[in-house]
Design an enzyme around this catalytic site. Structure first.
Site, mmCIF file in Angstrom:
data_model
loop_
_atom_site.group_PDB
_atom_site.id
_atom_site.type_symbol
_atom_site.label_atom_id
_atom_site.label_comp_id
_atom_site.label_asym_id
_atom_site.label_seq_id
_atom_site.Cartn_x
_atom_site.Cartn_y
_atom_site.Cartn_z
ATOM 1 N N SER A 188 -7.039 30.651 -23.165
ATOM 2 C CA SER A 188 -7.960 29.515 -23.175
ATOM 3 C C SER A 188 -9.107 29.861 -24.098
ATOM 4 C CB SER A 188 -8.461 29.240 -21.755
ATOM 5 O OG SER A 188 -7.381 28.844 -20.952
ATOM 6 N N LEU A 189 -9.068 29.296 -25.282
ATOM 7 C CA LEU A 189 -10.034 29.676 -26.325
ATOM 8 C C LEU A 189 -11.253 28.759 -26.272
ATOM 9 C CD1 LEU A 189 -10.439 31.610 -28.692
ATOM 10 C CD2 LEU A 189 -9.117 30.066 -30.137
ATOM 11 N N HIS A 190 -11.057 27.484 -26.490
ATOM 12 C CA HIS A 190 -12.063 26.431 -26.324
ATOM 13 C C HIS A 190 -13.267 26.497 -27.250
ATOM 14 C CE1 HIS A 190 -9.558 25.399 -23.029
ATOM 15 N NE2 HIS A 190 -10.078 26.195 -22.131
ATOM 16 N N CYS B 32 3.711 23.579 -12.621
ATOM 17 C CA CYS B 32 2.434 24.242 -12.865
ATOM 18 C C CYS B 32 1.892 24.709 -11.519
ATOM 19 C CB CYS B 32 1.481 23.241 -13.524
ATOM 20 S SG CYS B 32 -0.186 23.891 -13.720
ATOM 21 N N ASN C 224 -10.284 16.610 -19.714
ATOM 22 C CA ASN C 224 -10.252 15.671 -18.596
ATOM 23 C C ASN C 224 -11.647 15.595 -18.009
ATOM 24 O OD1 ASN C 224 -7.390 14.865 -18.136
ATOM 25 N ND2 ASN C 224 -7.140 17.088 -18.108
ATOM 26 N N CYS D 252 -11.746 29.395 -7.748
ATOM 27 C CA CYS D 252 -11.801 30.246 -8.935
ATOM 28 C C CYS D 252 -13.246 30.706 -9.110
ATOM 29 C CB CYS D 252 -11.360 29.441 -10.161
ATOM 30 S SG CYS D 252 -11.289 30.402 -11.695
ATOM 31 N N GLU E 273 -7.697 31.945 -11.767
ATOM 32 C CA GLU E 273 -7.495 32.768 -12.957
ATOM 33 C C GLU E 273 -6.449 33.832 -12.603
ATOM 34 O OE1 GLU E 273 -8.043 33.118 -16.182
ATOM 35 O OE2 GLU E 273 -7.108 35.088 -16.045
ATOM 36 N N CYS F 138 -6.471 20.057 -13.333
ATOM 37 C CA CYS F 138 -6.824 21.176 -12.451
ATOM 38 C C CYS F 138 -7.875 20.867 -11.391
ATOM 39 C CB CYS F 138 -7.417 22.324 -13.266
ATOM 40 S SG CYS F 138 -6.442 22.822 -14.623
ATOM 41 N N CYS G 206 -14.427 22.620 -15.764
ATOM 42 C CA CYS G 206 -13.260 22.712 -14.880
ATOM 43 C C CYS G 206 -13.624 22.415 -13.419
ATOM 44 C CB CYS G 206 -12.663 24.111 -14.997
ATOM 45 S SG CYS G 206 -11.226 24.364 -13.958
ATOM 46 N N CYS H 33 -15.889 28.165 -15.604
ATOM 47 C CA CYS H 33 -15.816 27.336 -16.823
ATOM 48 C C CYS H 33 -16.466 25.977 -16.541
ATOM 49 C CB CYS H 33 -14.361 27.151 -17.270
ATOM 50 S SG CYS H 33 -13.567 28.690 -17.738
ATOM 51 N N GLU I 9 -3.063 22.990 -5.077
ATOM 52 C CA GLU I 9 -2.263 21.959 -5.735
ATOM 53 C C GLU I 9 -1.292 22.540 -6.749
ATOM 54 O OE1 GLU I 9 -6.109 19.793 -6.790
ATOM 55 O OE2 GLU I 9 -5.212 20.117 -8.746
HETATM 56 N N1 SAH Z 1 -7.706 30.287 -15.495
HETATM 57 C C1 SAH Z 1 -6.663 30.097 -16.429
HETATM 58 C C2 SAH Z 1 -5.626 29.048 -16.064
HETATM 59 C C3 SAH Z 1 -6.066 27.790 -15.380
HETATM 60 S S1 SAH Z 1 -6.583 26.372 -16.240
HETATM 61 C C4 SAH Z 1 -7.221 29.807 -17.795
HETATM 62 O O1 SAH Z 1 -8.430 29.754 -17.923
HETATM 63 O O2 SAH Z 1 -6.465 29.711 -18.739
HETATM 64 C C5 SAH Z 1 -5.388 25.876 -17.406
HETATM 65 C C6 SAH Z 1 -6.036 25.306 -18.657
HETATM 66 O O3 SAH Z 1 -6.693 24.034 -18.394
HETATM 67 C C7 SAH Z 1 -7.112 26.207 -19.225
HETATM 68 O O4 SAH Z 1 -6.995 26.249 -20.622
HETATM 69 C C8 SAH Z 1 -8.392 25.506 -18.816
HETATM 70 O O5 SAH Z 1 -9.461 25.894 -19.604
HETATM 71 C C9 SAH Z 1 -7.989 24.062 -18.948
HETATM 72 N N2 SAH Z 1 -8.851 23.119 -18.224
HETATM 73 C C10 SAH Z 1 -9.476 23.272 -17.054
HETATM 74 N N3 SAH Z 1 -10.178 22.181 -16.730
HETATM 75 C C11 SAH Z 1 -9.965 21.290 -17.712
HETATM 76 C C12 SAH Z 1 -10.409 19.969 -17.950
HETATM 77 N N4 SAH Z 1 -11.226 19.342 -17.107
HETATM 78 N N5 SAH Z 1 -9.990 19.374 -19.080
HETATM 79 C C13 SAH Z 1 -9.166 20.003 -19.942
HETATM 80 N N6 SAH Z 1 -8.717 21.233 -19.770
HETATM 81 C C14 SAH Z 1 -9.112 21.888 -18.673
#
Ligand code: SAH
Length: 346
Positions: A216-218, A107, A292, A114, A162, A335, A121, A118, A94
């Protein structure tokens, strides 16, 4: 004979390949490159200034990667379009077109699936299927430009996959995307997002081109981060931050940190304070993303009040922060969600 992927070849490589085919005129490679990457043509027969005999030799020797549109969902709220594309081998990926006043942003996905795992995700639920070739990353941008009829000015590698787990193809893609003989997109308008693979961040700092890098820190510490991002067990935050410092030290721009807010996991006031201490004095931007919700996961998004409080604490500490404006929330634009529902429906 295995056909070579012509759309993944940089101009000097294409030149060498054509020489092997017996083509003696040096400008033929530039002509074909322009057909592929500027005029975005879909077949050798469209290359009308190339002699038919050479076109025939090309058809034998090369494969010409094109993506097929399977589905396109358009948001009634903001015009965001989410595309599901079929790759030449039948896999689907997608890509998303977002319309902003400063231009159109696409995007793209960098892998089918992947393997980073995470927890919040959807893209990682079925694991990694395979890497995308440079041509397959380029084609997402090319097809969207053709299908929408609108110029793409920004590209973010934030879709499925990734990017640093597919490093060589990613770098090739970026060089070709920014090449003056192709779409010529400025590196300033390109962002790669990574979950933090330290050795690849360091390697990326050594490349001879510059794009924006987002992390992507989180979570503000290793313990909390490891709970939601398994990759954090391999690369501790201190090392990731050091590598990122190296990248931005060389490239002279400011890093973006993505922080998806999950209720009860990473959205407390204490965590906001810890994040502020981690980033204090750094010239950076924090992008807060209300998570999300994915139906296979039980994570819930933070409530509006918590998101606002979290933001306030960062701002009090003079950290630049934005709350990501949600695009296409009515069309499952997050995503991996569209691909997932498509696969389940089959
Ligand atoms: N693998 C890469 C890029 C893909 S995801 C990465 O980790 O950065 C792009 C961003 O969306 C990342 O910050 C990821 O953590 C975030 N993401 C993925 N699923 C999500 C969700 N369900 N809600 C919010 N952010 C999400």
């Amino acid at each position: 004979m295995i056909q070579k992927d012509i759309k993944s070849m940089e101009l000097p490589e294409l030149k060498a390949e054509l020489e092997q085919l017996g083509e003696t005129l040096p400008f033929r490679a530039a002509q074909i490159y322009e057909w592929l990457h500027k005029k975005l043509c879909g077949s050798f027969d469209e290359m009308t200034n190339i002699p038919i005999s050479l076109r025939e030799r090309c058809k034998e020797r090369f494969s010409l990667c094109t993506l097929q549109e399977v589905e396109c969902l358009t948001s009634a709220l903001d015009g965001t379009c989410k595309y599901l594309f079929r790759l030449p081998d039948g896999n689907v990926i997608e890509s998303v077109l977002m319309r902003y006043h400063h231009g159109n942003s696409v995007c793209i996905s960098s892998q089918v699936g992947c393997r980073m795992g995470c927890r919040f995700c959807a893209s990682t639920l079925g694991g990694l299927v395979r890497n995308l070739a440079a041509s397959e990353m380029l084609e997402q941008v090319y097809q969207i430009q053709k299908l929408s009829g609108e110029r793409v000015s920004n590209v973010v590698v934030m879709g499925m996959g990734e990017p640093f787990d597919n490093y060589d193809n990613l770098v090739r893609f970026l060089r070709m995307l920014c090449d003056g003989s192709g779409l010529n997109i400025s590196g300033r308008n390109v962002t790669v997002s990574t979950c933090g693979i330290t050795p690849r961040i360091r390697q990326f700092a050594q490349e001879d081109f510059t794009v924006n890098l987002a992390l992507s820190l989180h979570a503000p510490n290793d313990v909390d981060r490891q709970k939601i991002m398994p990759i954090a067990k391999l690369y501790p935050l201190a090392q990731v931050m050091e590598a990122l410092g190296e990248y931005y030290g060389r490239k002279g721009r400011r890093p973006t940190f993505e922080y998806s807010l999950i209720a009860g996991e990473n959205d407390s006031l204490a965590q906001a304070g810890e994040l502020a201490r981690l980033l204090k004095g750094k010239n950076c931007l924090v992008n807060l993303i209300p998570v999300n919700e994915v139906k296979e996961r039980d994570y819930k998004r933070s409530c509006t009040k918590n998101i606002q409080n979290f933001k306030n604490i960062l701002e009090k500490n003079r950290i630049n922060v934005t709350i990501r404006r949600e695009m296409g929330s009515d069309i499952n634009a997050a995503c991996g969600q569209l691909r997932k529902s498509y696969m389940e429906g089959r």
